[in-house]
Design a protein around this motif. Structure first.
Motif, PDB file in Angstrom:
ATOM      1  N   SER A  68     -74.704  94.249 107.809  1.00 43.46           N
ATOM      2  CA  SER A  68     -76.033  94.402 107.224  1.00 43.46           C
ATOM      3  C   SER A  68     -76.948  93.231 107.571  1.00 43.46           C
ATOM      4  CB  SER A  68     -75.912  94.511 105.704  1.00 43.46           C
ATOM      5  OG  SER A  68     -75.451  93.285 105.163  1.00 43.46           O
ATOM      6  N   LEU A  69     -78.243  93.448 107.332  1.00 44.77           N
ATOM      7  CA  LEU A  69     -79.228  92.389 107.571  1.00 44.77           C
ATOM      8  C   LEU A  69     -78.924  91.143 106.746  1.00 44.77           C
ATOM      9  CD1 LEU A  69     -82.709  94.197 107.645  1.00 44.77           C
ATOM     10  CD2 LEU A  69     -81.574  93.028 109.522  1.00 44.77           C
ATOM     11  N   LEU A  70     -78.531  91.337 105.497  1.00 40.54           N
ATOM     12  CA  LEU A  70     -78.259  90.175 104.653  1.00 40.54           C
ATOM     13  C   LEU A  70     -77.036  89.411 105.136  1.00 40.54           C
ATOM     14  CD1 LEU A  70     -79.253  88.482 102.345  1.00 40.54           C
ATOM     15  CD2 LEU A  70     -78.011  89.973 100.756  1.00 40.54           C
ATOM     16  N   ARG A  71     -76.051  90.097 105.674  1.00 38.30           N
ATOM     17  CA  ARG A  71     -74.896  89.401 106.257  1.00 38.30           C
ATOM     18  C   ARG A  71     -75.325  88.591 107.474  1.00 38.30           C
ATOM     19  NH1 ARG A  71     -69.085  92.421 106.040  1.00 38.30           N
ATOM     20  NH2 ARG A  71     -69.020  92.730 103.807  1.00 38.30           N
ATOM     21  N   VAL A  72     -76.210  89.150 108.273  1.00 32.61           N
ATOM     22  CA  VAL A  72     -76.722  88.410 109.435  1.00 32.61           C
ATOM     23  C   VAL A  72     -77.446  87.149 108.957  1.00 32.61           C
ATOM     24  CG1 VAL A  72     -78.364  88.467 111.364  1.00 32.61           C
ATOM     25  CG2 VAL A  72     -76.871  90.429 110.929  1.00 32.61           C
ATOM     26  N   ALA A  73     -78.266  87.303 107.932  1.00 35.18           N
ATOM     27  CA  ALA A  73     -78.989  86.151 107.384  1.00 35.18           C
ATOM     28  C   ALA A  73     -78.018  85.103 106.844  1.00 35.18           C
ATOM     29  CB  ALA A  73     -79.952  86.601 106.290  1.00 35.18           C
ATOM     30  N   ALA A  74     -77.041  85.550 106.067  1.00 31.56           N
ATOM     31  CA  ALA A  74     -76.074  84.613 105.484  1.00 31.56           C
ATOM     32  C   ALA A  74     -75.263  83.913 106.560  1.00 31.56           C
ATOM     33  CB  ALA A  74     -75.145  85.355 104.518  1.00 31.56           C
ATOM     34  N   GLY A  75     -74.769  84.670 107.521  1.00 31.28           N
ATOM     35  CA  GLY A  75     -73.930  84.104 108.572  1.00 31.28           C
ATOM     36  C   GLY A  75     -74.638  83.104 109.456  1.00 31.28           C
ATOM     37  N   GLY A  77     -77.276  81.248 108.156  1.00 31.39           N
ATOM     38  CA  GLY A  77     -77.956  80.303 107.276  1.00 31.39           C
ATOM     39  C   GLY A  77     -79.458  80.514 107.243  1.00 31.39           C
ATOM     40  N   ALA A  78     -79.882  81.753 107.377  1.00 39.47           N
ATOM     41  CA  ALA A  78     -81.300  82.098 107.441  1.00 39.47           C
ATOM     42  C   ALA A  78     -81.843  82.349 106.031  1.00 39.47           C
ATOM     43  CB  ALA A  78     -81.484  83.320 108.333  1.00 39.47           C
ATOM     44  N   ILE A  79     -82.180  81.280 105.352  1.00 37.83           N
ATOM     45  CA  ILE A  79     -82.575  81.357 103.945  1.00 37.83           C
ATOM     46  C   ILE A  79     -83.895  82.094 103.732  1.00 37.83           C
ATOM     47  CG2 ILE A  79     -83.688  79.080 103.889  1.00 37.83           C
ATOM     48  CD1 ILE A  79     -81.506  80.453 101.076  1.00 37.83           C
ATOM     49  N   GLU A  80     -84.858  81.897 104.618  1.00 30.53           N
ATOM     50  CA  GLU A  80     -86.149  82.584 104.468  1.00 30.53           C
ATOM     51  C   GLU A  80     -85.986  84.090 104.655  1.00 30.53           C
ATOM     52  OE1 GLU A  80     -89.072  81.268 103.447  1.00 30.53           O
ATOM     53  OE2 GLU A  80     -87.928  79.423 103.159  1.00 30.53           O
ATOM     54  N   ALA A  81     -85.240  84.491 105.666  1.00 27.19           N
ATOM     55  CA  ALA A  81     -84.987  85.911 105.899  1.00 27.19           C
ATOM     56  C   ALA A  81     -84.196  86.502 104.729  1.00 27.19           C
ATOM     57  CB  ALA A  81     -84.246  86.115 107.214  1.00 27.19           C
ATOM     58  N   ALA A  82     -83.197  85.779 104.246  1.00 28.91           N
ATOM     59  CA  ALA A  82     -82.390  86.256 103.121  1.00 28.91           C
ATOM     60  C   ALA A  82     -83.256  86.448 101.881  1.00 28.91           C
ATOM     61  CB  ALA A  82     -81.252  85.284 102.830  1.00 28.91           C
ATOM     62  N   THR A  83     -84.145  85.521 101.615  1.00 24.42           N
ATOM     63  CA  THR A  83     -85.049  85.632 100.468  1.00 24.42           C
ATOM     64  C   THR A  83     -85.893  86.887 100.576  1.00 24.42           C
ATOM     65  OG1 THR A  83     -85.122  83.223 100.260  1.00 24.42           O
ATOM     66  CG2 THR A  83     -86.887  84.456  99.192  1.00 24.42           C
ATOM     67  N   PHE A  84     -86.449  87.116 101.761  1.00 21.34           N
ATOM     68  CA  PHE A  84     -87.276  88.298 101.998  1.00 21.34           C
ATOM     69  C   PHE A  84     -86.460  89.580 101.840  1.00 21.34           C
ATOM     70  CE2 PHE A  84     -88.887  91.543 104.934  1.00 21.34           C
ATOM     71  CZ  PHE A  84     -90.154  91.747 104.387  1.00 21.34           C
ATOM     72  N   ILE A  85     -85.292  89.624 102.450  1.00 23.26           N
ATOM     73  CA  ILE A  85     -84.446  90.821 102.402  1.00 23.26           C
ATOM     74  C   ILE A  85     -84.073  91.161 100.963  1.00 23.26           C
ATOM     75  CG2 ILE A  85     -82.172  91.749 103.017  1.00 23.26           C
ATOM     76  CD1 ILE A  85     -82.513  90.017 105.658  1.00 23.26           C
ATOM     77  N   ILE A  86     -83.664  90.168 100.204  1.00 23.18           N
ATOM     78  CA  ILE A  86     -83.286  90.415  98.807  1.00 23.18           C
ATOM     79  C   ILE A  86     -84.492  90.891  98.004  1.00 23.18           C
ATOM     80  CG2 ILE A  86     -82.483  89.332  96.670  1.00 23.18           C
ATOM     81  CD1 ILE A  86     -80.737  87.498  98.514  1.00 23.18           C
ATOM     82  N   SER A  87     -85.658  90.300  98.246  1.00 21.96           N
ATOM     83  CA  SER A  87     -86.848  90.700  97.493  1.00 21.96           C
ATOM     84  C   SER A  87     -87.254  92.136  97.798  1.00 21.96           C
ATOM     85  CB  SER A  87     -88.021  89.753  97.768  1.00 21.96           C
ATOM     86  OG  SER A  87     -88.564  89.969  99.054  1.00 21.96           O
ATOM     87  N   LYS A  88     -87.026  92.584  99.020  1.00 25.32           N
ATOM     88  CA  LYS A  88     -87.431  93.940  99.416  1.00 25.32           C
ATOM     89  C   LYS A  88     -86.326  94.973  99.225  1.00 25.32           C
ATOM     90  CE  LYS A  88     -91.515  92.807 100.548  1.00 25.32           C
ATOM     91  NZ  LYS A  88     -92.630  93.223  99.696  1.00 25.32           N
ATOM     92  N   MET A 119     -72.922  74.252 109.694  1.00 22.39           N
ATOM     93  CA  MET A 119     -73.357  75.535 109.140  1.00 22.39           C
ATOM     94  C   MET A 119     -73.037  75.705 107.659  1.00 22.39           C
ATOM     95  SD  MET A 119     -75.140  77.333 111.155  1.00 22.39           S
ATOM     96  CE  MET A 119     -75.167  78.876 110.272  1.00 22.39           C
ATOM     97  N   LYS A 120     -72.013  75.022 107.182  1.00 22.69           N
ATOM     98  CA  LYS A 120     -71.569  75.198 105.795  1.00 22.69           C
ATOM     99  C   LYS A 120     -72.717  75.063 104.773  1.00 22.69           C
ATOM    100  CE  LYS A 120     -67.470  74.385 103.574  1.00 22.69           C
ATOM    101  NZ  LYS A 120     -66.305  74.510 104.204  1.00 22.69           N
ATOM    102  N   PRO A 121     -73.545  74.002 104.814  1.00 27.17           N
ATOM    103  CA  PRO A 121     -74.616  73.897 103.811  1.00 27.17           C
ATOM    104  C   PRO A 121     -75.675  74.996 103.934  1.00 27.17           C
ATOM    105  CG  PRO A 121     -74.615  71.975 105.272  1.00 27.17           C
ATOM    106  CD  PRO A 121     -73.471  72.823 105.658  1.00 27.17           C
ATOM    107  N   LYS A 122     -75.926  75.460 105.161  1.00 29.90           N
ATOM    108  CA  LYS A 122     -76.922  76.523 105.359  1.00 29.90           C
ATOM    109  C   LYS A 122     -76.424  77.848 104.776  1.00 29.90           C
ATOM    110  CE  LYS A 122     -78.861  74.520 109.543  1.00 29.90           C
ATOM    111  NZ  LYS A 122     -79.131  74.726 110.967  1.00 29.90           N
ATOM    112  N   ILE A 123     -75.180  78.162 105.051  1.00 32.86           N
ATOM    113  CA  ILE A 123     -74.612  79.398 104.516  1.00 32.86           C
ATOM    114  C   ILE A 123     -74.482  79.295 103.007  1.00 32.86           C
ATOM    115  CG2 ILE A 123     -72.589  80.927 104.519  1.00 32.86           C
ATOM    116  CD1 ILE A 123     -72.151  80.067 107.473  1.00 32.86           C
ATOM    117  N   LYS A 124     -74.082  78.134 102.522  1.00 35.32           N
ATOM    118  CA  LYS A 124     -73.949  77.911 101.076  1.00 35.32           C
ATOM    119  C   LYS A 124     -75.292  78.095 100.370  1.00 35.32           C
ATOM    120  CE  LYS A 124     -71.689  76.465  97.396  1.00 35.32           C
ATOM    121  NZ  LYS A 124     -71.821  77.495  96.376  1.00 35.32           N
ATOM    122  N   ALA A 125     -76.388  77.701 101.017  1.00 38.09           N
ATOM    123  CA  ALA A 125     -77.721  77.887 100.427  1.00 38.09           C
ATOM    124  C   ALA A 125     -78.019  79.377 100.244  1.00 38.09           C
ATOM    125  CB  ALA A 125     -78.783  77.231 101.297  1.00 38.09           C
TER     126      ALA A 125
END
Length: 134
Positions: A68-75, A77-88, A119-125
């Motif tokens: 999924s898109l959110l898995r791509v974002a998480a994997g 560390g794409a916090i801005e994309a993840a925020t957008f995906i979750i909001s939508k 990558m650990k801190p980015k994914i953790k975020a």
């Protein structure tokens, strides 16, 4: 003559359907790319251009083996994309189980545990963001 017109119309419809499918595949590919590189504004723009509602189509979008898109974002560390995906897409983007039997949250936690030091801190975020939305 009428049969011929009907055949022509059918051919045009099939060509149009094939073109629409190709355009949709291209759009999904772009959405996956923008998510991977954390380009929230391009992600939003592409959805707007295609007149797509992420909440309605989220479950149908797959980014190849990444899921999924959110898995791509998480994997990535794409916090801005993840925020957008979750909001939508809503909470289901976090809680739905994918083919491997894991929710995106469980998958991301596992990914963070095995990530390298950079990558650990980015994914953790992204994991922390998902937990805050539960």
């Amino acid at each position: 003559m009428k049969a011929r017109n009907w055949q022509w119309l059918l051919a045009l419809t099939l060509i149009g359907a094939a073109q629409a499918e190709e355009d949709l595949d291209r759009t999904v590919s772009r959405l996956c790319e923008y998510t991977k590189v954390d380009d929230r504004s391009s992600l939003r723009r592409k959805l707007d251009e295609a007149e797509l509602d992420l909440r309605r189509i989220y479950g149908d979008i797959r980014c190849g083996a990444d899921g999924s898109l959110l898995r791509v974002a998480a994997g990535n560390g794409a916090i801005e994309a993840a925020t957008f995906i979750i909001s939508k897409a809503g909470k289901r983007a976090i809680t739905d189980t994918e083919k491997d039997g894991l929710t995106t949250l469980a998958w991301a936690q596992k990914k963070a545990d095995s990530a390298d030091a950079a990558m650990k801190p980015k994914i953790k975020a992204v994991v922390d963001l998902m937990q805050s939305k539960m």
